[in-house]
Motif scaffolding. Structure first.
Motif, PDB file in Angstrom:
ATOM      1  N   ILE A   1       0.911  -1.256  -0.062  1.00  0.00           N
ATOM      2  CA  ILE A   1       0.038  -0.012  -0.029  1.00  0.00           C
ATOM      3  C   ILE A   1       0.908   1.107  -0.031  1.00  0.00           C
ATOM      4  O   ILE A   1       0.597   2.043  -0.773  1.00  0.00           O
ATOM      5  CB  ILE A   1      -0.941   0.136   1.220  1.00  0.00           C
ATOM      6  CG1 ILE A   1      -2.151  -1.072   1.106  1.00  0.00           C
ATOM      7  CG2 ILE A   1      -1.610   1.543   1.308  1.00  0.00           C
ATOM      8  CD1 ILE A   1      -2.804  -1.438   2.164  1.00  0.00           C
ATOM      9  N   GLY A   2       1.983   1.381   0.652  1.00  0.00           N
ATOM     10  CA  GLY A   2       2.932   2.177   0.925  1.00  0.00           C
ATOM     11  C   GLY A   2       3.369   2.569  -0.555  1.00  0.00           C
ATOM     12  O   GLY A   2       3.594   3.818  -0.969  1.00  0.00           O
ATOM     13  N   THR A   3       3.916   1.457  -1.210  1.00  0.00           N
ATOM     14  CA  THR A   3       4.705   1.722  -2.451  1.00  0.00           C
ATOM     15  C   THR A   3       3.762   2.179  -3.432  1.00  0.00           C
ATOM     16  O   THR A   3       3.621   3.076  -4.585  1.00  0.00           O
ATOM     17  CB  THR A   3       5.024   0.413  -3.096  1.00  0.00           C
ATOM     18  OG1 THR A   3       4.068  -0.367  -3.289  1.00  0.00           O
ATOM     19  CG2 THR A   3       6.130  -0.143  -2.381  1.00  0.00           C
ATOM     20  N   PHE A   4       2.317   1.852  -3.317  1.00  0.00           N
ATOM     21  CA  PHE A   4       1.185   2.379  -4.279  1.00  0.00           C
ATOM     22  C   PHE A   4       1.048   3.772  -4.009  1.00  0.00           C
ATOM     23  O   PHE A   4       0.905   4.524  -4.881  1.00  0.00           O
ATOM     24  CB  PHE A   4      -0.105   1.677  -3.908  1.00  0.00           C
ATOM     25  CG  PHE A   4      -1.409   1.682  -5.031  1.00  0.00           C
ATOM     26  CD1 PHE A   4      -0.915   1.096  -6.337  1.00  0.00           C
ATOM     27  CD2 PHE A   4      -2.248   2.499  -4.801  1.00  0.00           C
ATOM     28  CE1 PHE A   4      -2.037   1.111  -7.108  1.00  0.00           C
ATOM     29  CE2 PHE A   4      -3.141   2.533  -5.603  1.00  0.00           C
ATOM     30  CZ  PHE A   4      -3.214   2.071  -6.855  1.00  0.00           C
ATOM     31  N   VAL A   5       0.821   4.339  -2.794  1.00  0.00           N
ATOM     32  CA  VAL A   5       0.814   5.599  -2.551  1.00  0.00           C
ATOM     33  C   VAL A   5       1.729   6.537  -2.750  1.00  0.00           C
ATOM     34  O   VAL A   5       1.203   7.678  -3.228  1.00  0.00           O
ATOM     35  CB  VAL A   5       0.552   5.554  -0.761  1.00  0.00           C
ATOM     36  CG1 VAL A   5       0.685   7.216  -0.187  1.00  0.00           C
ATOM     37  CG2 VAL A   5      -0.723   5.183  -0.352  1.00  0.00           C
ATOM     38  N   TYR A   6       2.951   6.153  -2.828  1.00  0.00           N
ATOM     39  CA  TYR A   6       4.169   6.782  -3.220  1.00  0.00           C
ATOM     40  C   TYR A   6       3.791   7.098  -4.932  1.00  0.00           C
ATOM     41  O   TYR A   6       4.169   8.217  -5.308  1.00  0.00           O
ATOM     42  CB  TYR A   6       5.317   5.897  -3.250  1.00  0.00           C
ATOM     43  CG  TYR A   6       6.491   6.488  -3.664  1.00  0.00           C
ATOM     44  CD1 TYR A   6       7.262   7.557  -3.211  1.00  0.00           C
ATOM     45  CD2 TYR A   6       7.040   6.286  -5.188  1.00  0.00           C
ATOM     46  CE1 TYR A   6       8.554   8.322  -3.957  1.00  0.00           C
ATOM     47  CE2 TYR A   6       8.310   6.833  -5.669  1.00  0.00           C
ATOM     48  CZ  TYR A   6       8.932   7.831  -5.115  1.00  0.00           C
ATOM     49  OH  TYR A   6      10.082   8.575  -5.571  1.00  0.00           O
ATOM     50  N   SER A   7       3.331   6.367  -5.513  1.00  0.00           N
ATOM     51  CA  SER A   7       3.435   6.551  -7.086  1.00  0.00           C
ATOM     52  C   SER A   7       2.006   7.066  -7.574  1.00  0.00           C
ATOM     53  O   SER A   7       2.008   7.541  -8.964  1.00  0.00           O
ATOM     54  CB  SER A   7       3.775   5.308  -7.853  1.00  0.00           C
ATOM     55  OG  SER A   7       5.143   4.853  -7.367  1.00  0.00           O
ATOM     56  N   VAL A   8       0.831   6.789  -7.047  1.00  0.00           N
ATOM     57  CA  VAL A   8      -0.290   6.828  -7.766  1.00  0.00           C
ATOM     58  C   VAL A   8      -1.211   7.959  -7.017  1.00  0.00           C
ATOM     59  O   VAL A   8      -1.268   7.933  -6.051  1.00  0.00           O
ATOM     60  CB  VAL A   8      -1.179   5.383  -7.601  1.00  0.00           C
ATOM     61  CG1 VAL A   8      -2.474   5.558  -8.112  1.00  0.00           C
ATOM     62  CG2 VAL A   8      -0.472   4.273  -8.203  1.00  0.00           C
ATOM     63  N   PRO A   9      -1.710   8.501  -8.239  1.00  0.00           N
ATOM     64  CA  PRO A   9      -2.507   9.810  -7.545  1.00  0.00           C
ATOM     65  C   PRO A   9      -3.841   9.269  -6.901  1.00  0.00           C
ATOM     66  O   PRO A   9      -4.154   8.020  -7.453  1.00  0.00           O
ATOM     67  CB  PRO A   9      -2.872  10.613  -9.018  1.00  0.00           C
ATOM     68  CG  PRO A   9      -1.808  10.245  -9.826  1.00  0.00           C
ATOM     69  CD  PRO A   9      -1.405   8.845  -9.344  1.00  0.00           C
ATOM     70  N   PRO A  10      -4.566   9.970  -6.102  1.00  0.00           N
ATOM     71  CA  PRO A  10      -4.378  11.282  -5.777  1.00  0.00           C
ATOM     72  C   PRO A  10      -3.352  11.422  -4.672  1.00  0.00           C
ATOM     73  O   PRO A  10      -2.631  12.519  -4.591  1.00  0.00           O
ATOM     74  CB  PRO A  10      -5.783  11.764  -5.236  1.00  0.00           C
ATOM     75  CG  PRO A  10      -6.032  10.470  -4.826  1.00  0.00           C
ATOM     76  CD  PRO A  10      -5.778   9.241  -5.476  1.00  0.00           C
ATOM     77  N   ALA A  11      -2.838  10.374  -3.819  1.00  0.00           N
ATOM     78  CA  ALA A  11      -1.776  10.647  -2.750  1.00  0.00           C
ATOM     79  C   ALA A  11      -0.467  11.068  -3.609  1.00  0.00           C
ATOM     80  O   ALA A  11      -0.109  12.009  -3.400  1.00  0.00           O
ATOM     81  CB  ALA A  11      -1.869   9.263  -1.924  1.00  0.00           C
ATOM     82  N   ARG A  12      -0.058  10.110  -4.384  1.00  0.00           N
ATOM     83  CA  ARG A  12       1.306  10.504  -5.153  1.00  0.00           C
ATOM     84  C   ARG A  12       2.440  11.183  -4.449  1.00  0.00           C
ATOM     85  O   ARG A  12       2.716  12.336  -4.594  1.00  0.00           O
ATOM     86  CB  ARG A  12       1.016  10.988  -6.465  1.00  0.00           C
ATOM     87  CG  ARG A  12       2.260  10.712  -7.175  1.00  0.00           C
ATOM     88  CD  ARG A  12       2.026  11.227  -8.564  1.00  0.00           C
ATOM     89  NE  ARG A  12       3.191  10.930  -9.496  1.00  0.00           N
ATOM     90  CZ  ARG A  12       3.919  11.511 -10.204  1.00  0.00           C
ATOM     91  NH1 ARG A  12       3.283  12.903 -10.203  1.00  0.00           N
ATOM     92  NH2 ARG A  12       4.879  11.182 -10.817  1.00  0.00           N
ATOM     93  N   THR A  13       2.532  10.772  -3.158  1.00  0.00           N
ATOM     94  CA  THR A  13       3.503  11.426  -2.326  1.00  0.00           C
ATOM     95  C   THR A  13       4.720  11.597  -2.967  1.00  0.00           C
ATOM     96  O   THR A  13       5.729  12.369  -2.361  1.00  0.00           O
ATOM     97  CB  THR A  13       3.778  10.489  -0.888  1.00  0.00           C
ATOM     98  OG1 THR A  13       4.230   9.307  -1.218  1.00  0.00           O
ATOM     99  CG2 THR A  13       2.724  10.298  -0.152  1.00  0.00           C
ATOM    100  N   LYS A  14       5.112  11.075  -4.057  1.00  0.00           N
ATOM    101  CA  LYS A  14       6.617  11.413  -4.877  1.00  0.00           C
ATOM    102  C   LYS A  14       6.599  12.886  -4.964  1.00  0.00           C
ATOM    103  O   LYS A  14       7.639  13.239  -5.186  1.00  0.00           O
ATOM    104  CB  LYS A  14       6.473  10.615  -6.137  1.00  0.00           C
ATOM    105  CG  LYS A  14       7.968  10.933  -6.871  1.00  0.00           C
ATOM    106  CD  LYS A  14       7.645  10.092  -8.329  1.00  0.00           C
ATOM    107  CE  LYS A  14       8.829  10.196  -9.023  1.00  0.00           C
ATOM    108  NZ  LYS A  14      10.119  11.055  -8.685  1.00  0.00           N
ATOM    109  N   ARG A  15       5.474  13.377  -5.045  1.00  0.00           N
ATOM    110  CA  ARG A  15       5.539  14.893  -5.292  1.00  0.00           C
ATOM    111  C   ARG A  15       5.507  15.822  -4.178  1.00  0.00           C
ATOM    112  O   ARG A  15       5.524  17.119  -4.206  1.00  0.00           O
ATOM    113  CB  ARG A  15       4.250  15.217  -6.367  1.00  0.00           C
ATOM    114  CG  ARG A  15       3.015  15.027  -5.607  1.00  0.00           C
ATOM    115  CD  ARG A  15       1.708  15.132  -6.719  1.00  0.00           C
ATOM    116  NE  ARG A  15       0.630  14.749  -5.845  1.00  0.00           N
ATOM    117  CZ  ARG A  15      -0.064  15.451  -4.930  1.00  0.00           C
ATOM    118  NH1 ARG A  15       0.100  16.457  -4.266  1.00  0.00           N
ATOM    119  NH2 ARG A  15      -1.208  14.661  -4.319  1.00  0.00           N
TER     120      ARG A  15
END
Length: 182
Positions: free
Chosen positions: A39-53
């Protein structure tokens, strides 16, 4: 794009299935840890969360799933994670990745900026971001020595102390050229 999404969904399913069966005694600690990490890796990459940004949130969503949780999941394959040692080991790796995950951002500042990713080098500039992450190349390795000295780490204390010395020195020496340039 739709067809490209099949690959991650299939690989997530395979990883979770393997995690379900990997450990003894049916505790399924590994499965639950791998699920949270996925779930954490998903949150890193996928909008709307996309924490990479989102600056430091990108670092945290790399460090916790990939640094802390996956090391603890590996531990769960042979022992319970109820003790302090697996989490201490995970913390060492997590603190390292908290800073080390930014190193890739220096090379891709232009692309990240175009993609709306506000990484540490973009937010704070190259020099300040480098200094912000520098403790991650020393502190985790000092933790190895502390863990060996306090017997939190149950491995060979002498080898752990040696490992800590070598890695701490290497991390500190890697910072010297940057310090001289400042």
């Amino acid at each position: 794009m739709r067809e490209a999404w099949w690959f991650p969904w299939i690989t997530y399913a395979i990883a979770l299935t393997l995690a379900w069966f990997v450990e003894p005694a049916g505790r399924h600690e590994c499965f639950w840890i791998v699920l949270v990490a996925a779930i954490g890796t998903f949150v890193y990459s996928v909008p709307p969360a996309r924490t990479k940004r989102l600056g430091i949130w990108a670092n945290l969503t790399i460090a916790i799933p990939r640094g802390v949780l996956l090391k603890v999941a590996g531990w769960s394959a042979v022992k319970t994670v109820a003790g302090f040692e697996p989490w201490y080991i995970g913390a060492i790796f997590g603190l390292f990745l908290l800073g080390a995950s930014t190193t890739k951002d220096f090379a891709d500042m232009e692309g990240d900026a175009r993609g709306g990713c506000r990484t540490l080098p973009i937010i704070y500039g190259v020099r300040r971001a480098a200094w912000m992450i520098s403790p991650s190349f020393v502190v985790p390795f000092l933790m190895i020595a502390v863990g060996a000295w306090t017997r939190v780490l149950t491995g060979n204390a002498s080898l752990l102390q040696l490992l800590s010395l070598v890695m701490t020195a290497y991390g500190a020496l890697r910072l010297l050229p940057d310090a001289a340039a400042s």
